[in-house]
Write a protein that holds these residues in place. Structure first.
Motif, PDB file in Angstrom:
ATOM      1  N   ALA A  49       0.752  -0.935   0.221  1.00 21.03           N
ATOM      2  CA  ALA A  49       0.125   0.028  -0.235  1.00 21.03           C
ATOM      3  C   ALA A  49       0.747   1.170  -0.020  1.00 21.03           C
ATOM      4  CB  ALA A  49      -0.867  -0.100   1.101  1.00 21.03           C
ATOM      5  N   LYS A  50       1.950   1.235   0.813  1.00 21.67           N
ATOM      6  CA  LYS A  50       2.767   2.297   0.670  1.00 21.67           C
ATOM      7  C   LYS A  50       3.473   2.646  -0.264  1.00 21.67           C
ATOM      8  CE  LYS A  50       7.214   2.731   1.498  1.00 21.67           C
ATOM      9  NZ  LYS A  50       8.411   2.956   1.970  1.00 21.67           N
ATOM     10  N   GLU A  51       3.824   1.634  -1.157  1.00 20.11           N
ATOM     11  CA  GLU A  51       4.476   1.603  -2.371  1.00 20.11           C
ATOM     12  C   GLU A  51       3.687   2.134  -3.475  1.00 20.11           C
ATOM     13  OE1 GLU A  51       6.467  -2.110  -3.151  1.00 20.11           O
ATOM     14  OE2 GLU A  51       7.726  -1.841  -1.696  1.00 20.11           O
ATOM     15  N   THR A  52       2.614   1.847  -3.226  1.00 19.26           N
ATOM     16  CA  THR A  52       1.551   2.227  -4.442  1.00 19.26           C
ATOM     17  C   THR A  52       1.033   3.768  -4.096  1.00 19.26           C
ATOM     18  OG1 THR A  52       0.443   0.018  -4.653  1.00 19.26           O
ATOM     19  CG2 THR A  52      -1.002   1.806  -5.269  1.00 19.26           C
ATOM     20  N   LEU A  53       0.880   4.201  -3.054  1.00 17.37           N
ATOM     21  CA  LEU A  53       0.408   5.407  -2.864  1.00 17.37           C
ATOM     22  C   LEU A  53       1.614   6.399  -3.037  1.00 17.37           C
ATOM     23  CD1 LEU A  53      -1.621   4.967   0.436  1.00 17.37           C
ATOM     24  CD2 LEU A  53      -2.423   6.295  -1.524  1.00 17.37           C
ATOM     25  N   LYS A  54       2.802   5.937  -2.721  1.00 13.54           N
ATOM     26  CA  LYS A  54       4.097   6.797  -2.903  1.00 13.54           C
ATOM     27  C   LYS A  54       4.166   7.061  -4.293  1.00 13.54           C
ATOM     28  CE  LYS A  54       8.523   7.426  -0.892  1.00 13.54           C
ATOM     29  NZ  LYS A  54       8.184   8.476   0.272  1.00 13.54           N
ATOM     30  N   LYS A  55       3.911   6.479  -5.276  1.00 13.33           N
ATOM     31  CA  LYS A  55       3.884   6.896  -6.748  1.00 13.33           C
ATOM     32  C   LYS A  55       3.066   8.252  -6.871  1.00 13.33           C
ATOM     33  CE  LYS A  55       3.774   1.879  -8.278  1.00 13.33           C
ATOM     34  NZ  LYS A  55       3.167   1.020  -8.641  1.00 13.33           N
ATOM     35  N   ARG A  56       2.144   8.355  -5.935  1.00 13.67           N
ATOM     36  CA  ARG A  56       1.072   9.641  -6.403  1.00 13.67           C
ATOM     37  C   ARG A  56       1.548  10.576  -5.220  1.00 13.67           C
ATOM     38  NH1 ARG A  56      -0.520  13.752  -5.765  1.00 13.67           N
ATOM     39  NH2 ARG A  56      -2.619  14.543  -6.187  1.00 13.67           N
ATOM     40  N   PHE A  57       1.838  10.252  -4.124  1.00 14.13           N
ATOM     41  CA  PHE A  57       2.185  11.214  -2.899  1.00 14.13           C
ATOM     42  C   PHE A  57       3.417  10.956  -2.191  1.00 14.13           C
ATOM     43  CE2 PHE A  57      -2.505  10.411  -3.046  1.00 14.13           C
ATOM     44  CZ  PHE A  57      -2.885  11.517  -3.083  1.00 14.13           C
ATOM     45  N   ALA A  58       4.398  11.910  -2.522  1.00 14.94           N
ATOM     46  CA  ALA A  58       5.820  11.561  -2.208  1.00 14.94           C
ATOM     47  C   ALA A  58       5.861  11.374  -0.569  1.00 14.94           C
ATOM     48  CB  ALA A  58       6.541  12.891  -2.356  1.00 14.94           C
ATOM     49  N   GLN A  59       5.170  12.062   0.229  1.00 13.20           N
ATOM     50  CA  GLN A  59       5.285  12.073   1.385  1.00 13.20           C
ATOM     51  C   GLN A  59       4.305  10.767   2.209  1.00 13.20           C
ATOM     52  OE1 GLN A  59       6.029  16.154   3.571  1.00 13.20           O
ATOM     53  NE2 GLN A  59       4.685  16.451   1.898  1.00 13.20           N
ATOM     54  N   THR A  60       4.690   9.566   1.741  1.00 11.47           N
ATOM     55  CA  THR A  60       4.120   8.607   2.248  1.00 11.47           C
ATOM     56  C   THR A  60       5.027   7.509   3.025  1.00 11.47           C
ATOM     57  OG1 THR A  60       2.612   8.504   0.532  1.00 11.47           O
ATOM     58  CG2 THR A  60       2.757   6.376   1.667  1.00 11.47           C
ATOM     59  N   TYR A  61       4.614   7.158   4.194  1.00  9.09           N
ATOM     60  CA  TYR A  61       5.581   6.419   5.155  1.00  9.09           C
ATOM     61  C   TYR A  61       4.859   5.190   5.604  1.00  9.09           C
ATOM     62  CZ  TYR A  61       7.107  11.148   5.049  1.00  9.09           C
ATOM     63  OH  TYR A  61       7.593  12.560   4.683  1.00  9.09           O
ATOM     64  N   LEU A  62       5.653   4.042   6.234  1.00 11.23           N
ATOM     65  CA  LEU A  62       5.280   3.214   6.725  1.00 11.23           C
ATOM     66  C   LEU A  62       5.813   3.204   8.107  1.00 11.23           C
ATOM     67  CD1 LEU A  62       4.281  -0.057   6.424  1.00 11.23           C
ATOM     68  CD2 LEU A  62       6.326  -0.690   5.832  1.00 11.23           C
ATOM     69  N   ALA A  63       4.976   2.815   9.061  1.00  6.82           N
ATOM     70  CA  ALA A  63       5.383   3.012  10.418  1.00  6.82           C
ATOM     71  C   ALA A  63       4.802   1.926  11.449  1.00  6.82           C
ATOM     72  CB  ALA A  63       5.137   4.478  11.055  1.00  6.82           C
ATOM     73  N   LYS A  64       5.187   1.817  12.754  1.00  2.02           N
ATOM     74  CA  LYS A  64       4.614   0.919  13.690  1.00  2.02           C
ATOM     75  C   LYS A  64       4.188   1.694  15.026  1.00  2.02           C
ATOM     76  CE  LYS A  64       5.006  -3.214  14.012  1.00  2.02           C
ATOM     77  NZ  LYS A  64       5.410  -4.733  14.512  1.00  2.02           N
ATOM     78  N   PRO A  65       3.442   1.259  15.734  1.00  2.00           N
ATOM     79  CA  PRO A  65       3.132   1.891  16.880  1.00  2.00           C
ATOM     80  C   PRO A  65       4.383   1.718  17.985  1.00  2.00           C
ATOM     81  CG  PRO A  65       1.216   0.354  16.525  1.00  2.00           C
ATOM     82  CD  PRO A  65       2.506  -0.063  15.540  1.00  2.00           C
ATOM     83  N   VAL A  66       4.505   2.699  18.792  1.00  3.09           N
ATOM     84  CA  VAL A  66       5.574   3.020  19.832  1.00  3.09           C
ATOM     85  C   VAL A  66       4.974   2.648  21.210  1.00  3.09           C
ATOM     86  CG1 VAL A  66       7.616   4.129  20.804  1.00  3.09           C
ATOM     87  CG2 VAL A  66       7.300   3.614  18.144  1.00  3.09           C
ATOM     88  N   ARG A  67       5.342   2.057  22.045  1.00  3.61           N
ATOM     89  CA  ARG A  67       5.162   2.029  23.362  1.00  3.61           C
ATOM     90  C   ARG A  67       5.615   3.146  24.391  1.00  3.61           C
ATOM     91  NH1 ARG A  67       3.381  -4.132  25.324  1.00  3.61           N
ATOM     92  NH2 ARG A  67       2.573  -4.743  23.306  1.00  3.61           N
ATOM     93  N   LYS A  68       5.048   3.314  25.418  1.00  4.01           N
ATOM     94  CA  LYS A  68       5.670   4.454  26.128  1.00  4.01           C
ATOM     95  C   LYS A  68       7.060   4.727  26.187  1.00  4.01           C
ATOM     96  CE  LYS A  68       4.515   6.401  30.663  1.00  4.01           C
ATOM     97  NZ  LYS A  68       3.773   6.204  32.052  1.00  4.01           N
ATOM     98  N   LEU A  69       7.564   5.750  25.993  1.00  2.00           N
ATOM     99  CA  LEU A  69       8.858   6.585  25.904  1.00  2.00           C
ATOM    100  C   LEU A  69       9.587   6.346  27.295  1.00  2.00           C
ATOM    101  CD1 LEU A  69       8.155   9.434  23.678  1.00  2.00           C
ATOM    102  CD2 LEU A  69       8.863   7.307  22.752  1.00  2.00           C
TER     103      LEU A  69
END
Length: 286
Positions: A266-286
Motif C-alpha cells: 500500500a505504501k509503495e502504491t500511494l508513494k507513486k502519487r504522494f511523495a510523503q508516504t511512510y510505513l510505521a509501527k506503534p511505539v510503546r511508552k517512551l
C-alpha cells in the motif's frame, strides 16, 4: 556534552472536540498514539546563546522558537542559568501534517535536558514544562497510548495499541488549524468517535475493534478544497487497510494494517502519487 534522542511522531486514533472553554481554547477528548516515524534531535553544549539548526541550515534569527522557549522554561524550573546550546534537528516527519512533528522535537529536547541536567525530575514536571509552549507537548513527552483530555494535557495511560502496521500519507497541501476549529464552532457535530468503545478495544487487545472506531470530528467540517483527504482514505481501504482516518488537524491520513506485506504494498502504491508516504509501527511508552 552532546546527546541525541529520537523524536517520534503521533497519530490521533480518535479526536473529539467537546466545546470552547472560558480561556478561549477548546476542550478535547482524544486517543493519541506514538509511532515509529521520527526525527532525530541532537543537543550540544556550546559557548553561549541558543542556536537551532535543521538539516544543516540555521533558523533565521528573530522570534524565539518553541525549542528555545522550552529550554528557557526548563532551566527556569531548575533555577539555573541556561548554558549555550546548539540544537540540531534531522527532519523526517513532515511539518504541518497533523503528526505533532514540531511538538515531538521539543519533547525530545526536554528529555535530553532532563537526562543531562536534572535526571531526578519527574516526568509530570517535564510534561508541565512542555505544556507552557504547546498543548501536544505533554503527550509527546510521555508517549505510548493515552487518553488526552482538557487542552490535551490531562493524560491517562491506556493499554498499548496491539501490534499492527501503519501507512501514513500526506497530500501536497496544509490545512490551517484555526480554520477547522472555526468551522467546528460554527456548526453542529453529528458524527463523534466512540472513544469509550476504543478504550475497551485497547483493553481487550482487539486491533479490529480499535480500527472500527477510528474517528476525527475535523473530517466532518473539512472544506471542499481539502477533500483529497477522503480520496486517500478510500485508497487505503481499497489497498487493504482495516480502517483509515485523518490525524489531528490533517492533512495526513493513516491506515491500520494487520500484515506488513500488505502495508508495504500500500505504501509503495500511494508513494507513486504522494511523495510523503511512510510505513510505521506503534511505539510503546517512551
Amino acid at each position: 556534552m552532546e546527546r541525541r534522542r529520537t523524536a517520534p511522531a503521533k497519530i490521533n486514533l480518535a479526536l473529539d472536540i467537546l466545546g470552547i472553554r472560558t480561556d478561549g481554547y477548546h476542550d478535547m477528548k482524544m486517543v493519541m498514539q506514538t509511532i515509529s516515524l521520527c526525527d532525530t534531535v541532537t543537543v550540544e553544549e556550546t559557548a553561549e546563546g541558543f542556536h537551532l539548526r535543521t538539516d544543516g541550515d540555521f533558523i533565521p534569527a528573530g522570534k524565539k522558537t518553541l525549542e528555545q522557549r522550552a529550554a528557557e522554561a526548563f532551566f527556569a524550573s531548575i533555577d539555573r542559568p541556561m548554558p549555550g546550546l546548539t540544537v540540531t534537528l534531522e527532519k523526517v516527519t513532515p511539518a504541518y501534517a497533523g503528526l505533532g512533528g514540531g511538538s515531538a522535537d521539543v519533547a525530545a529536547l526536554l528529555r535530553i535536558l532532563r537526562e543531562a541536567y536534572a535526571p531526578d525530575m519527574p516526568t509530570a514536571e517535564l510534561e508541565r514544562i512542555g505544556f507552557t509552549v504547546g498543548s501536544d507537548m505533554p503527550f509527546c513527552v510521555r508517549g505510548g497510548t493515552c487518553l488526552a483530555e482538557g487542552r490535551g494535557e490531562v493524560l491517562t495511560d491506556l493499554p498499548p495499541l496491539p501490534d499492527c502496521w501503519l501507512v501514513l500519507c500526506k497530500p501536497d497541501f496544509g490545512i490551517p488549524t484555526p480554520t477547522l476549529f472555526a468551522r467546528v464552532d460554527g456548526g453542529e457535530l453529528t458524527c463523534r468517535p466512540d472513544i469509550g468503545g476504543m478504550v475497551a478495544a485497547l483493553a481487550a487487545g482487539d486491533v479490529d475493534g480499535v480500527a472500527a472506531r477510528l474517528g476525527n470530528v475535523f473530517e466532518e467540517v473539512l472544506p471542499e478544497a481539502y477533500h483529497e483527504v477522503f480520496t486517500i482514505k478510500r485508497r487505503l481501504l481499497d489497498l487493504g487497510a482495516l480502517n483509515a482516518a485523518m490525524s489531528g488537524s490533517g492533512p495526513t491520513v493513516f491506515g491500520i494494517f494487520r500484515e506488513e506485506e500488505t502495508a508495504q504494498q500500500a505504501k509503495e502504491t500511494l508513494k507513486k502519487r504522494f511523495a510523503q508516504t511512510y510505513l510505521a509501527k506503534p511505539v510503546r511508552k517512551l
